[in-house]
Design an enzyme around this catalytic site. Structure first.
Site: not given
Length: 438
Positions: A209, A254, A265
Site C-alpha cells: 500500500k 499520473f 492518503c
C-alpha cells in the site's frame, strides 16, 4: 457471511456498503453518533459517486446496519478494521491510536476462528505487533492484512470490482489457510471475475500500500519537476508528458503537471513511510520522498505566483474567481487540498477571492470561513479580474471561453491543472497561463 466493519469514515462506509451490496450481512461500527445516524438512514456523510445508491439498497434490504456499540460486532466472522491513521502532530509518523483502540475494543467480542482483517494504511511492522496482541488475548481469533487501493470518486467500483486483491496472511499454516478462505469468501464475486490475488506475509502487504502511494506521488512530482524546468526553457510539459507517456514502461497516467497532489492518503502516507524507514535505520532508502513532498508543495505556490504576475503584482482588492476546492474531482474531500490552499494564500495576499466547487463548498466553509463562496460558476466568474482553475471538474475543463468572456472583468486565466485547451482560450483573447506550458 456475517461481517463487521470497524470505523465508518470514507474507507469503512464504502467497504461496509459494498460488502452488503455483494450479499453479505454487514454491521458498520463507529463512535461518531452523527455519522452513524446518517448512515443508518441510508445517507452518505460525504460525497462519493455510487455510494448513496448502495447504502439505501443495503439498509432497505436489512443486510446493512450501523451502530455505535462495539458489542454489536459479536457474531460476525470477519471483522474489517478501517479506522484512520492520520499524521501525528509535530511528526511525519502515522498516528496508530485509532487502530490500537479498535483492536482493544474488539477483543472482548471475538470468538475462536474469527478473522480480524486490517484495511487501514499502517507502517510496516504494525500487523505483526497486532497479531501478537490477538494471540495473547486467548480469543483464538487470527489476523490478516488486506490493504485497500481505492480512488476517491471511484471507491465503490474499486471495492466491488478491484484491480487486485492482496492478503497479508499469518505465518502459521493453519491460520493462513483459514484467513485466506474467509477473505476469499468475502471477495468471491471479484475472484470469480479473475481478479488477480497476491497472498503474502504481513510486512509485504503493508508495504504494498505505502509503496504504491509513494510511486504514484513520485510520478506526479517528477512531471511537476519537469514543469519547473520547462518554465525556464520554454518547453511544453504537456507535450513532454505525451511523448514519454507513449513508452509502455512509463505510461501517461499520473503524468499531469499542475498544482500537485493532496487528499487524505498520498501526502500523509509518503511522510509516514519516510518516518518508518528512519525508525528502521533505512531512512536513506526513501530520502527522495522528502523531495517528492517538497516539489509537490512548491507547485501550490507556483500557481499563486502566476496569479500575482498576471495581475502585475497588484493583488490587493482584485476579484479572483477560484474554480475548485476539493483536492480532486468527483470528491468533496478538502484534506490537504492544493486548490483550497491556493484560495487561502490568495486571500492572504488581499485578493477578493470568490470560490466555488460542485461538492466541496460546505467542507471548505467550515475550515476557512474567511473565503467567499458561491454555488454557481457564473456568479464566481462575474466581474472577475482573474480566473484560477485548481480542480479539474468536467464543468471547468469543458467551459467555453466565450461563455466566461461574457462574464469576467478581465480575460486572464491561470490553468492550475493544465486541463484547458490553451489555443482555444488564447484565440478568444484570453491571457492564458499554465504550469510548464509556454
Amino acid at each position: 457471511m456475517k461481517i463487521s466493519v470497524i470505523g465508518c469514515g470514507y474507507l469503512g462506509a464504502v467497504h461496509a456498503a459494498s460488502m452488503a451490496e455483494l450479499g453479505h450481512d454487514v454491521i458498520g461500527i463507529d463512535v461518531d453518533e452523527t455519522k452513524i445516524a446518517a448512515l443508518a438512514e441510508g445517507r452518505a456523510p460525504f460525497f462519493e459517486p455510487g455510494l448513496p445508491e448502495i447504502l439505501i439498497s443495503g439498509v432497505n434490504s436489512g443486510r446493512l446496519r450501523f451502530s455505535t456499540d462495539i458489542a454489536d460486532a459479536a457474531g460476525a466472522v470477519v471483522h474489517f478494521v478501517a479506522v484512520g491513521t492520520p499524521q501525528k502532530k509535530g511528526s511525519y509518523a502515522a498516528d496508530l491510536t485509532y487502530v490500537d483502540a479498535a483492536i482493544d475494543a474488539l477483543l472482548p467480542h471475538l470468538s475462536a476462528g474469527d478473522l480480524v482483517a486490517g484495511k487501514s494504511t499502517v507502517p510496516v511492522g504494525t500487523a505483526a505487533r497486532l497479531a501478537e496482541k490477538l494471540a495473547a488475548s486467548g480469543t483464538g481469533a487470527i489476523l490478516a492484512w488486506n490493504p485497500e487501493f481505492l480512488r476517491e470518486g471511484f471507491a465503490v467500483q474499486d471495492t466491488i470490482t478491484p484491480d487486485r486483491l492482496v492478503y497479508g496472511l499469518p505465518p502459521e499454516p493453519e491460520a493462513a489457510v483459514r484467513a485466506e478462505s474467509l477473505l476469499s469468501e468475502c471477495y468471491a464475486t471479484a475472484l470469480g471475475a479473475d481478479t488477480p490475488l497476491v497472498t503474502t506475509d504481513y510486512a509485504t502487504a503493508e508495504l504494498v500500500k505505502v509503496s504504491a502511494n509513494a510511486f504514484l506521488a513520485t510520478k506526479i512530482s517528477f512531471i511537476n519537476a519537469m514543469a519547473e524546468i520547462a518554465e525556464v526553457t520554454g518547453a511544453d510539459v504537456t507535450q513532454l508528458a505525451d511523448a514519454i507517456g507513449y513508452d509502455v514502461r512509463i505510461g501517461r497516467r499520473f503524468l499531469g503537471a499542475g498544482a500537485g497532489f493532496g487528499g487524505g492518503c498520498l501526502p500523509k502516507d509518503i511522510r509516514a513511510f519516510t518516518a518508518r524507514a528512519e525508525e528502521l535505520g533505512r531512512g536513506e532508502s526513501v530520502a527522495f520522498l522528502k523531495e517528492v513532498d517538497a516539489i509537490n508543495l512548491r507547485r501550490r505556490q507556483r500557481v499563486v505566483d502566476l496569479a500575482v504576475d498576471a495581475l502585475d503584482g497588484e493583488v490587493n482588492g482584485k476579484r479572483v474567481a477560484v474554480l475548485g476546492l476539493a483536492f480532486k474531482p468527483f470528491s468533496d474531500d478538502i484534506r490537504d487540498s492544493p486548490a483550497l490552499d491556493v484560495a487561502v494564500r490568495l486571500k492572504g495576499l488581499g485578493a477578493d477571492v470568490i470560490a466555488t466547487d460542485p461538492e466541496a463548498i460546505e467542507n471548505s466553509r467550515r475550515l476557512h470561513p474567511q473565503l467567499d463562496y458561491v454555488t454557481d460558476t457564473s456568479e464566481a466568474l462575474t466581474g472577475a479580474d482573474l480566473v484560477v482553475i485548481v480542480t479539474e471538474w468536467n464543468e471547468y475543463r469543458q467551459m467555453e471561453p466565450a461563455y466566461a468572456s461574457a462574464l469576467v472583468g478581465a480575460k486572464i486565466v491561470i490553468d492550475g491543472r493544465n486541463c484547458l485547451d490553451a489555443a482555444a482560450w488564447r484565440a478568444d483573447g484570453w491571457t492564458y497561463k499554465g504550469l510548464g506550458r509556454p
